[in-house]
Design a protein around this motif. Structure first.
Motif, PDB file in Angstrom:
ATOM      1  N   LEU A   1     -22.265  51.908  -6.497  1.00 36.88           N
ATOM      2  CA  LEU A   1     -22.968  51.140  -7.515  1.00 36.88           C
ATOM      3  C   LEU A   1     -24.298  51.994  -7.503  1.00 36.88           C
ATOM      4  O   LEU A   1     -25.027  52.519  -6.686  1.00 36.88           O
ATOM      5  N   TRP A   2     -25.170  51.013  -9.325  1.00 41.42           N
ATOM      6  CA  TRP A   2     -26.463  51.158  -9.604  1.00 41.42           C
ATOM      7  C   TRP A   2     -26.993  50.692 -10.036  1.00 41.42           C
ATOM      8  O   TRP A   2     -26.670  49.602 -10.655  1.00 41.42           O
ATOM      9  N   ASN A   3     -28.056  50.743 -10.214  1.00 39.76           N
ATOM     10  CA  ASN A   3     -29.060  49.336 -10.812  1.00 39.76           C
ATOM     11  C   ASN A   3     -29.120  49.954 -11.948  1.00 39.76           C
ATOM     12  O   ASN A   3     -29.424  50.887 -12.508  1.00 39.76           O
ATOM     13  N   LYS A   4     -28.600  48.492 -12.578  1.00 45.21           N
ATOM     14  CA  LYS A   4     -28.504  49.036 -13.987  1.00 45.21           C
ATOM     15  C   LYS A   4     -29.735  49.050 -15.142  1.00 45.21           C
ATOM     16  O   LYS A   4     -30.073  49.740 -15.923  1.00 45.21           O
ATOM     17  N   LYS A   5     -31.510  48.682 -14.055  1.00 41.64           N
ATOM     18  CA  LYS A   5     -31.850  48.965 -15.400  1.00 41.64           C
ATOM     19  C   LYS A   5     -32.644  50.597 -14.626  1.00 41.64           C
ATOM     20  O   LYS A   5     -33.412  51.141 -15.728  1.00 41.64           O
TER      21      LYS A   5
ATOM     22  N   ASP B   1     -28.352  42.917 -12.443  1.00 39.73           N
ATOM     23  CA  ASP B   1     -28.749  44.106 -13.270  1.00 39.73           C
ATOM     24  C   ASP B   1     -27.853  45.562 -12.446  1.00 39.73           C
ATOM     25  O   ASP B   1     -28.613  46.465 -12.230  1.00 39.73           O
ATOM     26  N   LEU B   2     -26.621  44.552 -11.089  1.00 36.62           N
ATOM     27  CA  LEU B   2     -25.607  45.567 -10.701  1.00 36.62           C
ATOM     28  C   LEU B   2     -25.226  45.767 -11.475  1.00 36.62           C
ATOM     29  O   LEU B   2     -23.898  45.644 -12.321  1.00 36.62           O
ATOM     30  N   CYS B   3     -24.358  47.585 -11.620  1.00 39.74           N
ATOM     31  CA  CYS B   3     -23.541  48.288 -12.469  1.00 39.74           C
ATOM     32  C   CYS B   3     -23.228  48.726 -11.033  1.00 39.74           C
ATOM     33  O   CYS B   3     -23.115  48.737 -10.187  1.00 39.74           O
ATOM     34  N   PHE B   4     -21.700  48.683 -11.513  1.00 36.94           N
ATOM     35  CA  PHE B   4     -20.491  50.281 -10.848  1.00 36.94           C
ATOM     36  C   PHE B   4     -19.844  50.520 -10.962  1.00 36.94           C
ATOM     37  O   PHE B   4     -19.497  50.351 -12.862  1.00 36.94           O
TER      38      PHE B   4
END
Length: 523
Positions: free
Chosen positions: A93-97, A180-183
């Motif tokens: 998981l990572w921060n979209k921004k 704001d969360l991506c995976f």
């Protein structure tokens, strides 16, 4: 030989144990390779579950390093396409921004979701879904509903590991609520890290074992995801293995190596190995012995609804056309050997074949390989590992033989389940690959148990990388299937010994009794 202007495929195989790059020329001849060991982190989680993780920054730097080591051997005018082969169901998981990772890479054999899956499998919701599937199958005879009747959630699937990871972190829950969360699984994450211009996507063979994919419609199963509360707003679009349905092919940005490289194909590791083994026709069988054991049967152009825990997967999807496979697996293979070495059963894994053959039998000792539970066809993640039948005259040699036999027994157990359900072509060879397949004793045991010749692939630990290269060349028209058959090379053939088979089958029956005693241990 003048290599200037020649076409190359640079493949990167990102496994659980090893990450390697392999360079292939336009004749699919290997021209160089480099590999590094992946640092897999084992720890204990909240409910004493085994957590299996990888530091993402460390893995990405290894990704760049293995590419660079072979890339710099090329002449200046060489044309290079990149093919990716990734371990499946590992997520991050990572921060979209900021595009910064918020978690470690959570590996496919991580057990943090086991308790949640066990509770859900015993819930009225799933039992109702199973009943509804059975009723619909009775009236429609559609295999899609038969699969719903047999549906069971497993901790190895992406869906529940993602939900559990988010629910355990206030920060991740807040980021998700704020959008704001991506995976992504590894291929999605690598595209994100490789260039800001890449469109995020998931490849069909990689998403198919995730617990979120419906092979009968070739798309996400939104009904199941709604039932389990999966955040569908975080999903990326599904694309072909040769990326033919992408408006713009992804790239590795020139900031990494000084020049831009196009990524032309992506495929999951086991499916890549199947392609590299030349098992492209219905009924073909491929066995991989690596970190885990995987038995794959090609089922043609339609998925198969199994009654014994085989999983219907996308083998590869090229230009919108899908080949399907049925898969059974065991999570513990190479890890068993590493553990046995760490406790002093042997000093060098390459000596184990000779050690096992130095004794006539295991002297009644059997080993159950279940550090991560027992998968196909039993699917009991509460099972335990153990030696059974130890006596005062048991030696290390007997124990080593029992460990190696247990790997072969799991292959036979999975193969037998597959053979009882799906079409297996007895006229085509069984092909085997993966690092553990270099063990002659294990391969001979498998041939004896199956009663069929087993062909070990040349450079068996490079077969997945070769499969990506072959897929890339095939999809770009460099060679057709007839030409590709000549690219598939065999290192050795193990012919079954029918006399040895009798004794081995007796040992297998004793081993099955031991497995029964290890089931449900951690309930």
């Amino acid at each position: 030989m003048d290599l200037y202007g020649e076409n190359y495929v640079l493949t990167v195989d990102i496994g659980t144990t090893t990450i390697r790059s392999v360079l292939y020329d336009s004749n699919c001849e290997e021209r160089g390779s480099y590999q590094e060991k992946v640092n897999t982190i084992y720890s204990t989680g909240n409910d004493d579950e085994v957590l299996v993780e990888i530091e993402p920054e460390q893995l990405f730097q290894q990704f760049l390093r293995v590419i660079e080591r072979v890339y710099k051997t090329l002449p200046p005018n060489a044309h290079v396409n990149v093919g990716l082969c990734t371990q499946r169901n590992s997520i991050v998981l990572w921060n979209k921004k900021t595009r910064k990772e918020e978690t470690r890479i959570i590996c496919w054999n991580d057990k943090r979701a086991n308790k949640t899956c066990h509770q859900l499998n015993n819930s009225f919701i799933l039992k109702g879904l199973n009943i509804a599937g059975g009723v619909l199958h009775f009236f429609t005879r559609k295999n899609r509903f038969l699969a719903a009747q047999r549906l069971k959630f497993l901790g190895g699937m992406v869906s529940h590991r993602l939900i559990v990871t988010i629910n355990r972190s206030e920060k991740l829950k807040r980021m998700k609520a704020e959008g704001d969360l991506c995976f992504g699984s590894l291929e999605t994450w690598l595209l994100m890290r490789s260039s800001k211009s890449n469109t995020l996507c998931v490849e069909a063979s990689n998403i198919s074992p995730s617990g979120m994919f419906d092979p009968w419609i070739g798309a996400y199963n939104h009904m199941i995801m709604k039932i389990i509360g999966f955040p569908t707003d975080m999903l990326s679009p599904i694309v072909d293995s040769n990326l033919s349905d992408m408006a713009k092919k992804p790239i590795i940005d020139r900031s990494h190596f000084g020049s831009e490289m196009m990524i032309s194909s992506i495929i999951a590791d086991q499916q890549a190995a199947m392609f590299g083994c030349g098992t492209w026709e219905k009924g073909d069988v491929k066995i991989t012995l690596g970190t885990g054991t995987f038995v794959n049967v090609h089922t043609g152009t339609t998925p198969y609804a199994s009654m014994s825990g085989l999983y219907p997967l996308v083998g590869w999807r090229i230009n919108g056309e899908t080949d399907f496979i049925a898969e059974g697996n065991a999570h513990d293979t190479a890890v068993i050997l590493h553990w046995a070495q760490s406790i002093g059963l042997f000093n060098d894994v390459t000596e184990t074949s000779d050690i096992a053959m130095s004794v006539e039998h295991s002297n009644g000792v059997v080993f159950v390989p279940a550090f991560c539970g027992i998968q196909t066809p039993i699917n009991d993640e509460t099972a335990c590992s153990g030696f059974l039948g130890i006596r005062p005259d048991t030696t290390k040699k007997h124990m080593i033989r029992a460990v190696l036999e247990s790997i072969a027994f799991r292959v036979y157990q999975i193969y037998s389940a597959a053979e009882s359900e799906v079409y297996v072509n007895k006229n085509s060879p069984v092909r085997i690959c993966g690092g553990v397949s270099n063990n002659n004793f294990i391969c001979q045991c498998i041939a004896n148990l199956l009663g069929r010749p087993v062909e070990r692939m040349t450079k068996s630990d490079h077969v997945a990388a070769r499969g990506v290269a072959m897929l890339a060349g095939y999809s770009q028209g460099l060679w057709n299937k007839d030409q590709m058959r000549k690219l598939v090379t065999i290192d050795d053939v193990f012919t079954p010994n029918l006399e040895s088979r009798k004794g081995l089958l007796r040992s297998f029956e004793i081993w099955k009794k031991a497995v029964d005693r290890c089931l449900g241990f951690y309930q």
